[in-house]
Design a protein around this motif. Structure first.
Motif, PDB file in Angstrom:
ATOM      1  N   TRP A  15       0.840  -1.194   0.000  1.00 27.29           N
ATOM      2  CA  TRP A  15       0.000   0.000   0.000  1.00 27.29           C
ATOM      3  C   TRP A  15       0.878   1.247   0.000  1.00 27.29           C
ATOM      4  CZ3 TRP A  15      -5.093  -0.569  -0.784  1.00 27.29           C
ATOM      5  CH2 TRP A  15      -5.660  -1.825  -0.518  1.00 27.29           C
ATOM      6  N   VAL A  16       0.469   2.201  -0.799  1.00 26.97           N
ATOM      7  CA  VAL A  16       1.233   3.443  -0.969  1.00 26.97           C
ATOM      8  C   VAL A  16       0.314   4.626  -0.663  1.00 26.97           C
ATOM      9  CG1 VAL A  16       2.489   4.889  -2.602  1.00 26.97           C
ATOM     10  CG2 VAL A  16       2.727   2.406  -2.696  1.00 26.97           C
ATOM     11  N   PRO A  17       0.755   5.563   0.178  1.00 25.69           N
ATOM     12  CA  PRO A  17      -0.070   6.743   0.462  1.00 25.69           C
ATOM     13  C   PRO A  17      -0.098   7.689  -0.730  1.00 25.69           C
ATOM     14  CG  PRO A  17       2.051   6.965   1.526  1.00 25.69           C
ATOM     15  CD  PRO A  17       2.019   5.582   0.938  1.00 25.69           C
ATOM     16  N   LYS A  18      -1.251   8.302  -0.937  1.00 23.36           N
ATOM     17  CA  LYS A  18      -1.379   9.296  -2.002  1.00 23.36           C
ATOM     18  C   LYS A  18      -1.173  10.671  -1.397  1.00 23.36           C
ATOM     19  CE  LYS A  18      -4.330  10.929  -5.765  1.00 23.36           C
ATOM     20  NZ  LYS A  18      -5.632  10.790  -6.474  1.00 23.36           N
ATOM     21  N   LYS A  19      -0.177  11.383  -1.896  1.00 23.03           N
ATOM     22  CA  LYS A  19       0.211  12.665  -1.326  1.00 23.03           C
ATOM     23  C   LYS A  19       0.029  13.769  -2.362  1.00 23.03           C
ATOM     24  CE  LYS A  19       3.821  12.780   1.198  1.00 23.03           C
ATOM     25  NZ  LYS A  19       5.199  12.775   1.682  1.00 23.03           N
ATOM     26  N   VAL A  87       3.595  -1.612   3.554  1.00 20.97           N
ATOM     27  CA  VAL A  87       3.425  -0.192   3.220  1.00 20.97           C
ATOM     28  C   VAL A  87       4.768   0.334   2.752  1.00 20.97           C
ATOM     29  CG1 VAL A  87       2.958   2.117   4.119  1.00 20.97           C
ATOM     30  CG2 VAL A  87       1.514   0.197   4.805  1.00 20.97           C
ATOM     31  N   ALA A  88       4.766   1.051   1.654  1.00 19.63           N
ATOM     32  CA  ALA A  88       5.970   1.701   1.138  1.00 19.63           C
ATOM     33  C   ALA A  88       5.703   3.199   1.087  1.00 19.63           C
ATOM     34  CB  ALA A  88       6.332   1.175  -0.238  1.00 19.63           C
ATOM     35  N   GLY A  89       6.514   3.946   1.793  1.00 15.08           N
ATOM     36  CA  GLY A  89       6.316   5.395   1.804  1.00 15.08           C
ATOM     37  C   GLY A  89       7.175   6.044   2.874  1.00 15.08           C
ATOM     38  N   ASP A  90       7.015   7.335   2.988  1.00 16.56           N
ATOM     39  CA  ASP A  90       7.780   8.096   3.973  1.00 16.56           C
ATOM     40  C   ASP A  90       7.053   8.059   5.317  1.00 16.56           C
ATOM     41  OD1 ASP A  90       5.716   9.481   2.777  1.00 16.56           O
ATOM     42  OD2 ASP A  90       6.627  11.439   3.103  1.00 16.56           O
TER      43      ASP A  90
END
Length: 215
Positions: A15-19, A87-90
């Motif tokens: 899952w990747v957050p949408k920024k 989860v992949a993201g900052d």
């Protein structure tokens, strides 16, 4: 690389957050497709070193309207207790988050910042010399100089010193100027009785103590 071990997760849902900002880490385009980013690249590079094969499937964490489906905490809660999901993201590593998910080793430096009031630029003017002392300390200095000058003028007037028998406005100037000039000039020669000169230095310890208290 030969990967002979059996994979516990042949397919890994990531899952990747949408920024809307800082898309250099993770980027989801207008079609809600994961386009890449630094965090995604690091994730793909890391799974290559695993001793088994894993096929990641990147999915944006979005709602029905196409926006971010909550906060980063909601994103981590979404994979809590799930198998073969990540989860992949900052994502910042925090103590409360580590209670329900596991983090990898940080790949960015953990820097600490402090928010403080900005210091205005110090422009030197004619009144710059007033800034090291507080207003109360300057008032104390002026009052001490005037009182010292009055004391010396009164003692010398009683000793019939002609220097202190001039008109009133000159005596007033002498009262104000004499205590200050004693430190830099030879104003002590205007005093007939040398013991009266000690009065000029009575206020020095008091001013020093006031300076220590004010600072």
């Amino acid at each position: 690389m030969n990967k002979s071990r059996k994979s516990p997760c042949p397919t890994l849902v990531v899952w990747v957050p949408k920024k809307t900002g800082f898309t250099e880490f993770v980027e989801v385009n207008e079609h809600n497709e994961v386009q890449g980013g630094f965090s995604v690249a690091i994730f793909c590079k890391a799974i290559q070193f695993l001793p088994f094969n894993v096929r990641p499937i990147f999915r944006p964490f979005i709602n029905e309207t196409g926006g971010m489906n909550g906060t980063y905490d909601d994103l981590l809660r979404h994979i809590e207790g799930q198998k073969c999901q990540a989860v992949a993201g900052d994502v910042t590593i925090r103590g409360n988050r580590a209670q329900y998910v596991s983090f990898t080793i940080p790949y960015l430096a953990a820097e600490i910042y402090m928010l403080v009031h900005a210091t205005p630029e110090w422009i030197q003017t004619l009144g710059t010399f007033l800034k090291p002392f507080t207003t109360r300390l300057w008032i104390t200095l002026v009052c001490a100089c005037i009182l010292t000058g009055i004391a010396v003028a009164f003692l010398e007037y009683r000793a019939d010193n002609p220097k202190f028998e001039s008109p009133f406005y000159k005596q007033l100037l002498m009262v104000i100027w004499f205590p200050i000039s004693t430190f830099f000039f030879h104003e002590g020669t205007n005093i007939m009785i040398f013991s009266h000169l000690n009065v000029s230095f009575i206020y020095i310890p008091y001013i020093r103590d006031r300076f220590i208290i004010e600072h």
